[in-house]
Design a protein around this motif. Structure first.
Motif, PDB file in Angstrom:
ATOM      1  N   ILE A   5      45.134  46.442  39.428  1.00 17.21           N
ATOM      2  CA  ILE A   5      43.997  46.166  39.169  1.00 17.21           C
ATOM      3  C   ILE A   5      43.599  47.263  37.779  1.00 17.21           C
ATOM      4  N   TYR A   6      43.117  46.336  36.541  1.00 18.94           N
ATOM      5  CA  TYR A   6      42.927  47.207  35.343  1.00 18.94           C
ATOM      6  C   TYR A   6      41.490  47.165  35.011  1.00 18.94           C
ATOM      7  N   ASN A   7      41.159  48.340  34.196  1.00 22.69           N
ATOM      8  CA  ASN A   7      39.824  48.253  33.744  1.00 22.69           C
ATOM      9  C   ASN A   7      39.980  47.537  32.436  1.00 22.69           C
ATOM     10  N   PRO A   8      39.150  46.752  32.021  1.00 26.16           N
ATOM     11  CA  PRO A   8      39.139  46.010  30.788  1.00 26.16           C
ATOM     12  C   PRO A   8      38.743  46.196  29.679  1.00 26.16           C
ATOM     13  N   LEU A   9      38.144  47.805  29.820  1.00 27.16           N
ATOM     14  CA  LEU A   9      37.672  48.422  28.639  1.00 27.16           C
ATOM     15  C   LEU A   9      38.977  48.997  27.989  1.00 27.16           C
ATOM     16  N   ASN A  10      39.831  49.705  28.809  1.00 26.04           N
ATOM     17  CA  ASN A  10      40.921  50.463  28.136  1.00 26.04           C
ATOM     18  C   ASN A  10      42.271  50.265  28.812  1.00 26.04           C
ATOM     19  N   GLU A  11      42.177  49.334  29.521  1.00 32.87           N
ATOM     20  CA  GLU A  11      43.722  48.718  30.188  1.00 32.87           C
ATOM     21  C   GLU A  11      44.416  49.731  31.276  1.00 32.87           C
ATOM     22  N   ASN A  12      43.546  50.805  31.365  1.00 32.14           N
ATOM     23  CA  ASN A  12      44.008  51.795  32.480  1.00 32.14           C
ATOM     24  C   ASN A  12      44.002  51.170  33.901  1.00 32.14           C
ATOM     25  N   ILE A  13      44.732  51.292  34.631  1.00 34.71           N
ATOM     26  CA  ILE A  13      44.988  50.850  36.127  1.00 34.71           C
ATOM     27  C   ILE A  13      44.025  51.559  36.843  1.00 34.71           C
ATOM     28  N   VAL A  14      43.183  51.035  37.857  1.00 32.04           N
ATOM     29  CA  VAL A  14      42.361  51.339  38.697  1.00 32.04           C
ATOM     30  C   VAL A  14      42.536  51.313  39.986  1.00 32.04           C
ATOM     31  N   GLU A  15      42.099  52.446  40.691  1.00 29.83           N
ATOM     32  CA  GLU A  15      42.466  52.452  42.223  1.00 29.83           C
ATOM     33  C   GLU A  15      41.392  51.846  42.975  1.00 29.83           C
ATOM     34  N   VAL A  16      41.619  50.625  43.750  1.00 32.01           N
ATOM     35  CA  VAL A  16      40.451  50.318  44.343  1.00 32.01           C
ATOM     36  C   VAL A  16      40.343  50.433  45.809  1.00 32.01           C
ATOM     37  N   GLY A  17      41.586  50.386  46.282  1.00 26.52           N
ATOM     38  CA  GLY A  17      41.646  50.626  47.696  1.00 26.52           C
ATOM     39  C   GLY A  17      41.430  49.211  48.546  1.00 26.52           C
ATOM     40  N   ILE A  18      41.166  49.112  49.972  1.00 31.83           N
ATOM     41  CA  ILE A  18      41.182  47.971  50.481  1.00 31.83           C
ATOM     42  C   ILE A  18      39.519  47.615  50.444  1.00 31.83           C
ATOM     43  N   ILE A  19      39.214  46.365  50.097  1.00 32.76           N
ATOM     44  CA  ILE A  19      37.945  46.200  49.940  1.00 32.76           C
ATOM     45  C   ILE A  19      37.413  45.212  51.310  1.00 32.76           C
ATOM     46  N   LYS A  20      36.524  45.710  51.982  1.00 35.61           N
ATOM     47  CA  LYS A  20      36.077  45.262  53.610  1.00 35.61           C
ATOM     48  C   LYS A  20      34.738  44.514  53.219  1.00 35.61           C
ATOM     49  N   ALA A  21      34.837  43.434  52.515  1.00 31.12           N
ATOM     50  CA  ALA A  21      33.703  42.675  52.255  1.00 31.12           C
ATOM     51  C   ALA A  21      34.168  41.168  52.096  1.00 31.12           C
ATOM     52  N   LYS A  22      33.249  40.340  52.051  1.00 32.61           N
ATOM     53  CA  LYS A  22      33.506  39.052  52.096  1.00 32.61           C
ATOM     54  C   LYS A  22      33.455  38.363  50.698  1.00 32.61           C
ATOM     55  N   ALA A  23      34.486  37.867  50.284  1.00 36.29           N
ATOM     56  CA  ALA A  23      34.520  37.205  49.070  1.00 36.29           C
ATOM     57  C   ALA A  23      34.167  35.886  48.455  1.00 36.29           C
ATOM     58  N   LYS A  24      33.588  35.615  47.402  1.00 37.22           N
ATOM     59  CA  LYS A  24      33.417  34.394  46.917  1.00 37.22           C
ATOM     60  C   LYS A  24      34.136  33.939  45.861  1.00 37.22           C
ATOM     61  N   ILE A  25      34.653  32.739  45.958  1.00 37.09           N
ATOM     62  CA  ILE A  25      35.489  32.375  44.719  1.00 37.09           C
ATOM     63  C   ILE A  25      34.689  31.333  43.932  1.00 37.09           C
ATOM     64  N   ILE A  26      34.203  31.792  42.676  1.00 36.44           N
ATOM     65  CA  ILE A  26      33.498  31.170  41.772  1.00 36.44           C
ATOM     66  C   ILE A  26      34.279  30.394  40.665  1.00 36.44           C
ATOM     67  N   GLN A  27      33.868  29.299  40.684  1.00 36.59           N
ATOM     68  CA  GLN A  27      34.653  28.520  39.651  1.00 36.59           C
ATOM     69  C   GLN A  27      34.221  28.452  38.177  1.00 36.59           C
ATOM     70  N   ALA A  28      35.103  28.888  37.332  1.00 36.85           N
ATOM     71  CA  ALA A  28      34.756  28.983  36.057  1.00 36.85           C
ATOM     72  C   ALA A  28      35.618  28.484  35.127  1.00 36.85           C
ATOM     73  N   LYS A  29      35.435  28.380  33.832  1.00 36.78           N
ATOM     74  CA  LYS A  29      36.223  28.040  32.951  1.00 36.78           C
ATOM     75  C   LYS A  29      36.416  29.086  31.694  1.00 36.78           C
ATOM     76  N   ASN A  30      37.621  29.254  30.990  1.00 37.64           N
ATOM     77  CA  ASN A  30      37.537  29.986  30.104  1.00 37.64           C
ATOM     78  C   ASN A  30      37.103  29.130  28.802  1.00 37.64           C
ATOM     79  N   PHE A  31      36.944  29.509  27.582  1.00 36.06           N
ATOM     80  CA  PHE A  31      36.311  28.848  26.602  1.00 36.06           C
ATOM     81  C   PHE A  31      37.289  27.782  25.833  1.00 36.06           C
ATOM     82  N   ASN A  32      38.685  27.923  26.479  1.00 39.63           N
ATOM     83  CA  ASN A  32      39.559  26.987  26.132  1.00 39.63           C
ATOM     84  C   ASN A  32      39.407  25.740  27.205  1.00 39.63           C
ATOM     85  N   GLY A  33      38.670  25.742  28.042  1.00 38.36           N
ATOM     86  CA  GLY A  33      38.442  24.694  28.849  1.00 38.36           C
ATOM     87  C   GLY A  33      39.515  24.808  30.233  1.00 38.36           C
ATOM     88  N   ILE A  34      40.062  25.941  30.501  1.00 40.05           N
ATOM     89  CA  ILE A  34      41.141  26.133  31.366  1.00 40.05           C
ATOM     90  C   ILE A  34      40.495  26.948  32.735  1.00 40.05           C
TER      91      ILE A  34
END
Length: 198
Positions: A5-34
């Motif tokens: 897992i990376y911090n998008p501001l500085n590209e450093n690796i971030v320690e997150v640990g186990i996330i005990k929460a329910k996730a939602k998958i959100i469908q999006a497209k980047n500006f290239n339509g992918i």
């Protein structure tokens, strides 16, 4: 095979640990339509996107986004015209009721219709578009971050106005006007604010 897992501001690796929460998958497209799905954890107010091209082998890499890793945020409405086939409508109308049907069928395709969506730009770099129903799933997160960023910006403006010399600022403001960087209207408004500080 692991997950990084990376911090998008500085590209450093971030320690997150186990996330005990329910996730939602959100469908999006980047500006290239992918398509670019976001893994969103509403309880934790964080989401992840794939870093670079998805990999099938080796470490999986993601960017972590939360209120601390988003420095700028733009949310805007957008639309896309939906193309209709006049020829298809004319053929169907012609087959059903003859020549007059072809004309009427073709004419029904002349009205424009649009698909509406949201565009989100984070840190001037990460750009996504969401269909309205998908955006609603993550809307609260983006609005909260946007409001917090707006408050921070207002605080910074207030601090800089308090510390600065109004006479120097008037000179700088006039220079900006003379260079054409700001309009006369913008100059007048800011000038009023500075004159009240004297």
């Amino acid at each position: 095979m692991g997950i990084k897992i990376y911090n998008p501001l500085n590209e450093n690796i971030v320690e997150v640990g186990i996330i005990k929460a329910k996730a939602k998958i959100i469908q999006a497209k980047n500006f290239n339509g992918i398509p670019e799905p976001l893994t969103y954890y509403p309880d934790k107010k964080i989401f992840f996107i794939t870093k670079g091209t998805p990999k099938f082998f080796g470490d999986k890499e993601f960017y972590l986004f939360n209120k601390d890793t988003i420095e700028s945020l733009v949310i805007k409405d957008a639309s896309q015209k939906i193309e209709k086939s006049i020829v298809k409508r004319a053929i169907v109308g012609g087959l059903l009721v003859g020549g007059a049907g072809a004309i009427v069928g073709g004419m029904t395709g002349l009205k424009d219709s649009y698909k509406y969506f949201k565009q989100v730009i984070m840190n001037d770099k990460y750009k996504f578009s969401f269909e309205e129903d998908e955006y609603l799933k993550i809307k609260d997160f983006f609005e909260e971050v946007y409001n917090e960023l707006s408050e921070r910006e207002k605080e910074l403006e207030n601090k800089s106005e308090v510390k600065s010399d109004p006479f120097e600022n008037l000179k700088k403001l006039k220079e900006l006007l003379d260079l054409g960087i700001i309009t006369q209207d913008e100059y007048n408004k800011k000038r009023e604010v500075l004159l009240k500080q004297i």
